[in-house]
Design an enzyme around this catalytic site. Structure first.
Site, PDB file in Angstrom:
ATOM      1  N   SER A 102       1.893 -23.519  -3.615  1.00  0.00           N
ATOM      2  CA  SER A 102       1.747 -24.459  -2.499  1.00  0.00           C
ATOM      3  C   SER A 102       1.489 -23.719  -1.196  1.00  0.00           C
ATOM      4  O   SER A 102       1.146 -24.337  -0.192  1.00  0.00           O
ATOM      5  CB  SER A 102       3.008 -25.321  -2.370  1.00  0.00           C
ATOM      6  OG  SER A 102       4.126 -24.483  -2.155  1.00  0.00           O
ATOM      7  N   HIS A 107       9.170 -11.848  -5.947  1.00  0.00           N
ATOM      8  CA  HIS A 107      10.459 -12.541  -5.815  1.00  0.00           C
ATOM      9  C   HIS A 107      11.439 -12.164  -6.926  1.00  0.00           C
ATOM     10  O   HIS A 107      12.358 -12.925  -7.224  1.00  0.00           O
ATOM     11  CB  HIS A 107      10.243 -14.061  -5.789  1.00  0.00           C
ATOM     12  CG  HIS A 107       9.503 -14.528  -4.567  1.00  0.00           C
ATOM     13  ND1 HIS A 107       8.917 -15.776  -4.452  1.00  0.00           N
ATOM     14  CD2 HIS A 107       9.252 -13.906  -3.374  1.00  0.00           C
ATOM     15  CE1 HIS A 107       8.335 -15.900  -3.262  1.00  0.00           C
ATOM     16  NE2 HIS A 107       8.522 -14.771  -2.589  1.00  0.00           N
ATOM     17  N   CYS A 156      31.004  -7.088 -11.247  1.00  0.00           N
ATOM     18  CA  CYS A 156      30.313  -5.827 -11.439  1.00  0.00           C
ATOM     19  C   CYS A 156      31.319  -4.770 -11.932  1.00  0.00           C
ATOM     20  O   CYS A 156      32.365  -4.582 -11.299  1.00  0.00           O
ATOM     21  CB  CYS A 156      29.701  -5.382 -10.109  1.00  0.00           C
ATOM     22  SG  CYS A 156      28.965  -3.746 -10.170  1.00  0.00           S
ATOM     23  N   ASN A 189       6.372 -15.590  -9.235  1.00  0.00           N
ATOM     24  CA  ASN A 189       7.176 -16.129 -10.325  1.00  0.00           C
ATOM     25  C   ASN A 189       8.172 -15.102 -10.838  1.00  0.00           C
ATOM     26  O   ASN A 189       7.912 -13.902 -10.838  1.00  0.00           O
ATOM     27  CB  ASN A 189       6.271 -16.607 -11.471  1.00  0.00           C
ATOM     28  CG  ASN A 189       5.343 -17.710 -11.007  1.00  0.00           C
ATOM     29  OD1 ASN A 189       5.548 -18.282  -9.945  1.00  0.00           O
ATOM     30  ND2 ASN A 189       4.319 -17.998 -11.782  1.00  0.00           N
ATOM     31  N   VAL A 190       9.289 -15.630 -11.307  1.00  0.00           N
ATOM     32  CA  VAL A 190      10.365 -14.762 -11.795  1.00  0.00           C
ATOM     33  C   VAL A 190      10.514 -14.898 -13.313  1.00  0.00           C
ATOM     34  O   VAL A 190      11.447 -14.378 -13.900  1.00  0.00           O
ATOM     35  CB  VAL A 190      11.709 -15.141 -11.107  1.00  0.00           C
ATOM     36  CG1 VAL A 190      11.616 -14.946  -9.600  1.00  0.00           C
ATOM     37  CG2 VAL A 190      12.123 -16.582 -11.410  1.00  0.00           C
ATOM     38  N   ASP A 191       9.553 -15.609 -13.948  1.00  0.00           N
ATOM     39  CA  ASP A 191       9.757 -16.041 -15.341  1.00  0.00           C
ATOM     40  C   ASP A 191       9.319 -15.035 -16.405  1.00  0.00           C
ATOM     41  O   ASP A 191       9.606 -15.218 -17.595  1.00  0.00           O
ATOM     42  CB  ASP A 191       9.073 -17.394 -15.580  1.00  0.00           C
ATOM     43  CG  ASP A 191       7.570 -17.409 -15.257  1.00  0.00           C
ATOM     44  OD1 ASP A 191       6.924 -16.347 -15.333  1.00  0.00           O
ATOM     45  OD2 ASP A 191       7.051 -18.497 -14.932  1.00  0.00           O
ATOM     46  N   PRO A 209      -4.402 -28.149  -8.640  1.00  0.00           N
ATOM     47  CA  PRO A 209      -4.767 -29.565  -8.775  1.00  0.00           C
ATOM     48  C   PRO A 209      -4.584 -30.348  -7.466  1.00  0.00           C
ATOM     49  O   PRO A 209      -5.123 -31.449  -7.324  1.00  0.00           O
ATOM     50  CB  PRO A 209      -3.800 -30.107  -9.843  1.00  0.00           C
ATOM     51  CG  PRO A 209      -2.860 -29.021 -10.180  1.00  0.00           C
ATOM     52  CD  PRO A 209      -3.192 -27.793  -9.396  1.00  0.00           C
TER      53      PRO A 209
END
Ligand code: BJW
Length: 254
Positions: free
Chosen positions: A193, A121, A151, A104-106, A218
């Site tokens: 997954s 990631h 940049c 996860n990138v969150d 799940p």
């Protein structure tokens, strides 16, 4: 959920000397963050991954890709860690050695208090330039919501500091993840997954090296042959495992 199985895995957890956890988008689903591949509500149910999460897609339409990430950051700003994230943060203190690997990138594991998070990631809150990977200051990125800024060092376009399809994972993180997986005594695969390589191979690597592997999801399609499968949302199953192992009430993690 089979109570004997919960008790069994709860005891495995309690006695683990080295726990390795691999998380995917599913652990953040109960925080309101869309997954990638679930039907209807996921990112890929609405968008084409090759257009939004590949270097080719970015070069074709940088504004579209940049705006998708701006929208996701905007939605993530509202998201809070859920009991699943909190249990994993708690385990870092409760066990001798815990390695947390996330696709996860969150940033929600860090927000929950996990002390060391190995991000396979990247991280959506960081930006870098497309050509040379120069870091882009978050204020410069935030000041340009419609199109990627240039940049300041080399003039190439800014992009999110995440790993897209066809790109290499950060070498240091992947090396650490491979090493930890081979050393693991217990390996939890939570909310993924298992379709994206090389992360998807880590659980198998751990199993080949002798670890017990437990999958929490799940969806039975996420089960791994030879691993124990706990069917259900991680925000419910993980607190129940702590209850089974330590006798702590799941409401402590709400
Ligand atoms: C719940 C829940 C609840 C719901 N509780 N659970 C070997 C063979 C074939 C292809 C390849 C290969 N090696 C490499 C490749 C190419 C490619 C790949 O794997 N492609 C496959 C799709 C076929 N891999 C790469 O390109 C990687 N690079 C690489 O390997 O470089 C070397 C190389 C390149 C090319 C060829 C060969 C070698 C890079 C992969 C980068 C992935 N990037 C993304 C985007 C990140 C940035 C962003 O966020 O925008 O990463 S794609 C997306 O998928 C994201 C995720 O981290 C990743 C994994 O998804 P995840 O987390 O599993 O989410 P879902 O949605 O798939 O699943 C959610 C699960 O949660 C489901 O199971 C639900 O049931 C469950 N769930 N609610 C618990 N409450």
């Amino acid at each position: 959920m089979n109570q004997d199985l919960l008790q069994h895995v709860g005891q495995l957890l309690r006695n683990a000397q080295h726990l390795v956890v691999l998380t995917g988008a599913g652990i953040s689903a109960e925080s309101g963050v869309p997954t990638f591949r679930d039907a209807l509500t996921s990112h890929w149910a609405k968008f084409n991954p090759q257009e939004l999460a590949s270097p080719e897609g970015f070069l074709k339409n940088p504004e579209l890709v940049w705006r998708w990430y701006v929208d996701r950051r905007h939605n993530l700003a509202e998201a809070r860690p859920n009991p699943g994230h909190r249990v994993l943060a708690w385990l870092a203190d409760a066990l001798p050695q815990v390695s947390l690997l996330t696709q996860n990138v969150d940033g929600l594991h860090q927000a929950a208090g996990s002390p060391l998070v190995h991000e396979l990631h990247g991280n959506i809150w960081r930006s870098k330039c497309f050509r040379n990977n120069h870091p882009i200051h978050p204020e410069l990125a935030a000041a340009s919501p419609q199109a990627p800024p240039q940049c300041p060092l080399c003039g190439s376009l800014a992009r999110p500091d995440v790993v897209w399809f066809g790109e290499l994972l950060p070498a240091d993180v992947l090396t650490m993840a491979n090493h930890a997986s081979r050393q693991a005594e217990l390996f939890l695969v939570v909310g993924t997954s298992g379709q994206v390589q090389p992360a998807a191979s880590l659980g198998y690597e751990a199993m080949m090296a002798g670890a017990k592997v437990v999958v929490i999801n799940p969806d039975p399609h996420a089960a791994i042959a030879g691993a124990t499968f706990l069917k259900g949302p991680s925000g419910e199953i993980l607190p129940k495992l702590i209850q089974a192992g330590w006798g702590i009430n799941p409401s402590e993690f709400q």
